[in-house]
Design a protein around this motif. Structure first.
Motif, PDB file in Angstrom:
ATOM      1  N   LEU A  27       0.842  -1.198   0.000  1.00  0.00           N
ATOM      2  CA  LEU A  27       0.000   0.000   0.000  1.00  0.00           C
ATOM      3  C   LEU A  27       0.881   1.253   0.000  1.00  0.00           C
ATOM      4  O   LEU A  27       1.676   1.461   0.914  1.00  0.00           O
ATOM      5  CB  LEU A  27      -0.904   0.016   1.237  1.00  0.00           C
ATOM      6  CG  LEU A  27      -1.797   1.255   1.416  1.00  0.00           C
ATOM      7  CD1 LEU A  27      -2.824   1.355   0.287  1.00  0.00           C
ATOM      8  CD2 LEU A  27      -2.507   1.214   2.774  1.00  0.00           C
ATOM      9  N   THR A  28       0.737   2.064  -1.038  1.00  0.00           N
ATOM     10  CA  THR A  28       1.490   3.316  -1.163  1.00  0.00           C
ATOM     11  C   THR A  28       0.545   4.489  -0.946  1.00  0.00           C
ATOM     12  O   THR A  28      -0.556   4.523  -1.502  1.00  0.00           O
ATOM     13  CB  THR A  28       2.140   3.437  -2.555  1.00  0.00           C
ATOM     14  OG1 THR A  28       3.009   2.331  -2.765  1.00  0.00           O
ATOM     15  CG2 THR A  28       2.913   4.735  -2.681  1.00  0.00           C
ATOM     16  N   VAL A  29       0.977   5.453  -0.149  1.00  0.00           N
ATOM     17  CA  VAL A  29       0.166   6.640   0.102  1.00  0.00           C
ATOM     18  C   VAL A  29       0.640   7.777  -0.788  1.00  0.00           C
ATOM     19  O   VAL A  29       1.833   8.093  -0.835  1.00  0.00           O
ATOM     20  CB  VAL A  29       0.236   7.073   1.583  1.00  0.00           C
ATOM     21  CG1 VAL A  29      -0.586   8.351   1.795  1.00  0.00           C
ATOM     22  CG2 VAL A  29      -0.284   5.959   2.484  1.00  0.00           C
ATOM     23  N   GLU A  30      -0.307   8.369  -1.504  1.00  0.00           N
ATOM     24  CA  GLU A  30      -0.040   9.553  -2.319  1.00  0.00           C
ATOM     25  C   GLU A  30      -0.591  10.756  -1.552  1.00  0.00           C
ATOM     26  O   GLU A  30      -1.804  10.937  -1.438  1.00  0.00           O
ATOM     27  CB  GLU A  30      -0.726   9.422  -3.684  1.00  0.00           C
ATOM     28  CG  GLU A  30      -0.485  10.581  -4.613  1.00  0.00           C
ATOM     29  CD  GLU A  30       0.914  10.587  -5.210  1.00  0.00           C
ATOM     30  OE1 GLU A  30       1.330  11.646  -5.722  1.00  0.00           O
ATOM     31  OE2 GLU A  30       1.590   9.527  -5.171  1.00  0.00           O
ATOM     32  N   TRP A  31       0.295  11.565  -1.009  1.00  0.00           N
ATOM     33  CA  TRP A  31      -0.129  12.683  -0.182  1.00  0.00           C
ATOM     34  C   TRP A  31      -0.497  13.886  -1.041  1.00  0.00           C
ATOM     35  O   TRP A  31       0.271  14.297  -1.913  1.00  0.00           O
ATOM     36  CB  TRP A  31       0.972  13.081   0.805  1.00  0.00           C
ATOM     37  CG  TRP A  31       1.296  12.014   1.800  1.00  0.00           C
ATOM     38  CD1 TRP A  31       2.385  11.190   1.806  1.00  0.00           C
ATOM     39  CD2 TRP A  31       0.515  11.641   2.944  1.00  0.00           C
ATOM     40  NE1 TRP A  31       2.325  10.326   2.870  1.00  0.00           N
ATOM     41  CE2 TRP A  31       1.196  10.586   3.599  1.00  0.00           C
ATOM     42  CE3 TRP A  31      -0.688  12.104   3.482  1.00  0.00           C
ATOM     43  CZ2 TRP A  31       0.720   9.978   4.760  1.00  0.00           C
ATOM     44  CZ3 TRP A  31      -1.167  11.512   4.641  1.00  0.00           C
ATOM     45  CH2 TRP A  31      -0.481  10.459   5.269  1.00  0.00           C
ATOM     46  N   LEU A  32      -1.670  14.430  -0.796  1.00  0.00           N
ATOM     47  CA  LEU A  32      -2.109  15.622  -1.500  1.00  0.00           C
ATOM     48  C   LEU A  32      -1.490  16.867  -0.866  1.00  0.00           C
ATOM     49  O   LEU A  32      -1.190  16.877   0.328  1.00  0.00           O
ATOM     50  CB  LEU A  32      -3.636  15.750  -1.444  1.00  0.00           C
ATOM     51  CG  LEU A  32      -4.442  14.706  -2.212  1.00  0.00           C
ATOM     52  CD1 LEU A  32      -5.932  14.874  -1.915  1.00  0.00           C
ATOM     53  CD2 LEU A  32      -4.190  14.823  -3.711  1.00  0.00           C
TER      54      LEU A  32
END
Length: 259
Positions: A132-137
């Motif tokens: 699971l990769t988090v793409e931070w806004l």
């Protein structure tokens, strides 16, 4: 288009090709007192909705599966890190290594809200870092989170103008509304985003070609002979009743009250 917008466009292209599972995560709230939205009314008529007692809220922690157009909502009486971690456990069940195709990465788009960046949440995300990769806004950029549109749709078209007897009744209504919303979206003739892209290239939709087109037409003015028109609503609080007054064309020069 800025860097964040370009990055989001790339992720959507990868999701459309089936290379990744793209999830948009966010939180919202619903109240037992009525949520006021646009509605049809005869000229000069006020829509009054009883709102007795003190309003209670239910937190909605959600995920939008971008490719499947599916909204997943976990409800809670609070909006804390522990509640968000419960949502991560929902991701485990639906999208974890045992549930998805081998090697298919999961990308979760999140803002920098406190329950997303707390010590407990970061530890939970670290445990899932292998798949699971988090793409931070960037900060203050809700327009980049596609789930925001679903929250508006859920409130305006499924929860608006209703008074719920308590949090349990509201919770049940939210789950039913999510099911209906997903059914509507999944039966949309442009559910396939590649078809949607072709439709945009071929020109604007005609009314009747899609439900979204009808929803846009829904916000237009009806034939004046029917004695009904559509315009923004103004919320007027009056004791235990919430009143909605329709703005008339003669009010066009008057400043609108905040909703």
């Amino acid at each position: 288009m800025d860097r964040a917008g370009l990055r989001r466009k790339l992720l959507k292209a990868q999701a459309a090709a089936g290379d990744i599972v793209l999830l948009f995560g966010d939180e919202a709230e619903a109240l037992t007192h009525p949520y006021l939205a646009h509605a049809w009314a005869r000229r000069g008529a006020d829509l009054r909705i009883p709102a007795p007692g003190q309003s209670a809220k239910v937190a909605m922690l959600g995920l939008l599966d971008w490719a499947l157009r599916e909204l997943i909502v976990h409800t809670s009486r609070s909006k804390r890190s522990s509640d968000f971690i419960a949502l991560l456990e929902e991701i485990d069940q639906r999208y974890g290594p045992a549930a998805t195709a081998p090697g298919q990465p999961i990308v979760l788009v999140l803002d920098n809200g406190p329950i997303h960046t707390s010590k407990a949440t970061r530890a939970a995300l670290a445990e899932r870092a292998s798949w699971l990769t988090v793409e931070w806004l960037p900060k203050y950029a809700p327009e980049l989170n596609d789930i925001e549109e679903r929250w508006r749709d859920l409130k305006r078209h499924h929860l608006a103008h209703q008074t719920f007897m308590g949090p349990e009744a509201l919770d049940h209504a939210i789950q039913e509304a999510v099911m209906k919303l997903n059914a509507e979206r999944n039966h949309h003739p442009l559910a396939n985003h590649r078809i949607a892209a072709l439709a945009q290239e071929s020109g604007p939709l005609r009314i009747g070609e899609s439900k979204d087109a009808l929803q846009l037409a829904d916000e237009r003015v009806l034939d004046g002979s029917a004695g009904v028109h559509e315009a923004p609503l103004v919320s007027l609080s009056s004791g235990s009743t919430r009143s909605l007054r329709r703005l008339q064309p003669s009010d066009a020069q008057q400043p609108m009250l905040p909703m």
